[in-house]
Every structure is written in structure tokens, then in C-alpha cells.
Design an enzyme around this catalytic site. Sequence first.
Site, PDB file in Angstrom:
ATOM      1  N   LYS A 199      72.900  11.647  41.488  1.00 27.29           N
ATOM      2  CA  LYS A 199      71.978  10.512  41.568  1.00 27.29           C
ATOM      3  C   LYS A 199      71.956   9.621  40.324  1.00 27.29           C
ATOM      4  CE  LYS A 199      68.764  13.534  42.814  1.00 27.29           C
ATOM      5  NZ  LYS A 199      67.508  14.148  43.265  1.00 27.29           N
ATOM      6  N   ASP A 234      62.969  19.625  45.067  1.00 23.36           N
ATOM      7  CA  ASP A 234      62.080  18.951  46.016  1.00 23.36           C
ATOM      8  C   ASP A 234      62.122  19.555  47.420  1.00 23.36           C
ATOM      9  OD1 ASP A 234      64.659  18.063  46.293  1.00 23.36           O
ATOM     10  OD2 ASP A 234      64.210  15.945  45.997  1.00 23.36           O
TER      11      ASP A 234
HETATM   12 MG    MG Z   1      61.432  13.137  44.844  1.00 18.14          MG
END
Ligand code: MG
Length: 499
Positions: A199, A234
Site C-alpha cells: 500500500k 484489520d
Molecule cells: Mg483500515
Amino acid sequence: MKEGMGKVAVAAAVIGAAAVVGVAALVVRQRMKSSGRWARAMAIVKEFEEKCGTPDIKLKQVADAMTVEMHAGLASEGGSKLKMLISYVDNLPKGDEEGVFYALDLGGTNFRVLRVQLGGKAGGIVHQEFTEASIPPALMGGTSDALFDYIAEKLAKFVAEEEQKFHQPPGRQRELGFTFSFPVMQTSINSGTLIRWTKGFSISDAVGQDVVAELTKALQRKGVEMRVAALVNDTIGTLAGGRYTNKDVAVSIILGTGTNAAYVERAQAIPKWHGPLPKTGEMVINMEWGNFRSLHLPLTEYDHAMDVESLNPGEQIFEKMTSGMYLGEILRRVLLKIAEEAAFFGDEVPAKLKISFILRTPDMSAMHHDTSSDLRVVGQKLKDVLEISNTSLKKRRIVVKLCNIVTARGARLAAAGVLGVLKKMGLDSLKEPEKTVVAMDGGLFEHYAEYRGCLENTLRELVGEETASSIVVEHSNDGSGIGAALLAASHSLYLKDKS
Ligand code: MG
Ligand code: ADP
């Protein structure tokens, strides 16, 4: 003389006629040029659309490939592109967790610090508060210490503002669940080393380091007294948060900046697990499905080019086709192509259109959802973001069409991924369908309605009517933070029944 005049007159008439013919020819040429350009642009769009095609039969192949890779990843370390990481979470929250806990959620675009008060049995979440900050881009490529110091500082400030009523009982340290959404090789519930960044992060001195040790050192440097009780990502947080409120939650999917999935696996079905079998017989697996790839994925030249130029070439291919960081960028690349090869936005290629990642997915989503008759949001975004003005309605329609192609491909592939997970769990073909809830979270899923709608419809289509009624996709808002706090609670040092 007369004759001569006549000659001149004739000559003038001829020249005049030639001029008229010349102008007419120019107009025709111009028209041909612009219709030729339009045809060229449409040919590029059409080819892109075809290459992005995701008929159900292809999606089923993708799902099957996902299932196969899951088996391979569970069988041995390095057995698959899917790491299938063991989370050390063998006990999802039951609802009796109690006390004040902190969570820190670092996953991509933003990071958040939370304080959560859990009320024990039937008490639920009594109180929660959080603060959010974006990660300064410079820190995404700096040093490990700089990143962790920044986080620790924000946490220090947040802790300093703690109201008296949330103070810990005497002799008890504050505890934190750390949601760190990058691939981590977990070594226990609260330790693990960073495998690699994704990312857009690239902090080389952090790779291979124990994430919790790094955070703990930074907390000490910033004078924060806090024990890191759980290290999750997450997906695990969302699974835990989802389970806290709904016992049928067994799968979690994140679609935000990046994408990932977790699910509850039978511990016996994990050949590479060498520890004692957990009492529950279950283990949550962090798939790291963003790194999935398969020959069945409909990749285009634009995907290849984006991948080659990325910080992590060859990696996270599934993520690069489905998640928020990349959808806008894929769209930009197609727009650039029609600008360059078909002068779609005029003779000059708009300079801004050449800048990578300038067109963000939220802007794309705003254009995609434009319901005005003249597509004025599209016009405005093209102007504001790319400095392209005076676009015709016809061109705006093409932009929306491209949004749809990119998004439908991403959402449909994500649905295929979910089907792959359900297949691995045996849930797609049960005689007596069990209710299963897939907890979803992430900014892309939450805010991009077209994406979300397409994903949900596709999943229903893929599993078939009969099974579809027992598989529920639920938005689990902000599970990744709350879930980490819940896991900190269930892995607290101070549990009464801790043996
Ligand atoms: Mg997040
Ligand atoms: P992260 O994944 O970084 O932890 P989020 O789950 O909040 O954070 O997701 C943020 C991402 O969601 C953004 O990077 C963006 O790609 C996407 N996103 C946010 N808002 C929108 C929107 N309105 N439309 C489409 N995508 C959005």
C-alpha cells in the site's frame, strides 16, 4: 483585352472554386480527423472493456483458484502466494470482556487511536472515543523509528487526555490492541515480524523487525506506559469486532486502501501449525489475499504497467485490481491512453493526466455516482483534478463508462474471492445451509456504493439463490479498531480466570 479580362475572370473563378473546394476539403478532413479520433478512442475503450471481462464462469475459476491456493498456503510456509498467516487468535470475543482498553489502527491512509470501555456480560461497549490522523507521506518512506515515534506521540497525547473515570485500577497497566495491517509473521498473539510493506509504504529498516518491540520502544521514548496485549490486522480486528455483536460472523473482508481477508479455520486443517491444538479447535487465519494471483485474473496492459512502476512489482496483484489505492490510478492510465492516442481531451495531452495517482478513487467514485443530466460532477472533477475543461457530455459519458468497467471488475473479483473462502469453509454447498455472516469494512466498501452493490449482487449470483439467503454480507463499521481493543481485553494480563 476583353479576351484577356475574360482569361483573368476565368482564372479568378477557377481559383475561387478551388478555394471553396479547399475549405470544404479541410472541413471534411477535420471531421474525418475528429471522427477518426473518436473511433480510435472507442476502440481503446472497447478493448479495455473486453480485457476486463469477468463472466461468471471466469469468476468461478478465480474462486476455485483461491480455494486451491488457500489449501496450499495452509499446508506449508511458502506453499502459496497466499501466506495464510496464523493469527494466534483461537478465541474470538464472547461478549464478557470488561475494562478500559486502547487500540491503535495503522493500515494505510489514516491511523486512529481509540479508547474503549467494555461493560462485561451484557454490558456491551459502554464508551468509545477516538482520534484520527493521516500519515504524513514522508513517514511512509522514512525510517521505522520516525514512523513509530509519530504514532507513539499521538497516542501519548490521547492518553494524556484520559478522563479520570477511565483510569486503570491501581497496579494495573493500560493495555492496547495494535491493528497493523501489513503482512506480519506472527510468533504469538502479541509479537510478530513484518514480512514486507504494501500500500505504498517502503520503510526498509522495519522489514524483519518485531512490530510490537518497535512500537514498545517508541512508547517508552515518548513516556507512554502501555502494554501491547494483541497484535492483529484489520481483518482479524473486524472478525473479532463482528463476532462480538453477531456470533455468525466467520469471515471478514477489508476493502479500503488495500484488501485482505480472514476467516475461522479448523485448527486440524492447518498442516503447518505445529503448536498444541487450541482448546477451541479453531484458529483465525489472516489470508493476506491481496497477494493472490492467478492466470484467470483478467489483467490488462494498464495493470501490468502500473504494477511494474509500483513500489512492489509482482506483488499484491489481486489488491492492485480490487482496492481503493489503485482503482483511480487504473482509470487515469486508460484516460491517458485515449488522450495520447486519440487526442480525447484535445490536441495536447493534459499535463496533470500524466501524474501517477493524481486521480484518487474517491474522485472516481464521485464521478461514477453523478446522477445529474449533464454529468456536471464528472465535468467538475475533470477540471478540478486534471485541469481538463469544456468536456462534452459525450466524453463525460465515456469517463463514467470507464469508471464502471474498472469498478465492476474489481468488485466482481472481490466477490469471487469471497466465494473461494466460502468454498474452503465448505459453506457453499451445505445441505442445510448455516447462516454465515461475512463482515466487511474499509473505506472503499463503505463509500463506493456502486462497488459495494456490484460485489453483493455478484456474490448472490455466484452462490446461487438457495445458499445466498444464508450468506449475509454485513458492514461491520470500524471493527478493526474496536476488534483490536476486544482482543486486547481477551488477551489481557489481568484476566481473572487466566491459568
Ligand atoms: Mg483500515
Ligand atoms: P485504510 O484502508 O487506509 O485503513 P479506510 O478503510 O478508511 O483506510 O479506506 C480508505 C480508502 O478507501 C481510501 O484510500 C480510498 O481508496 C477509499 N475511499 C475512501 N473514501 C472513498 C469514497 N468516497 N469513494 C471511494 N473510495 C473511497
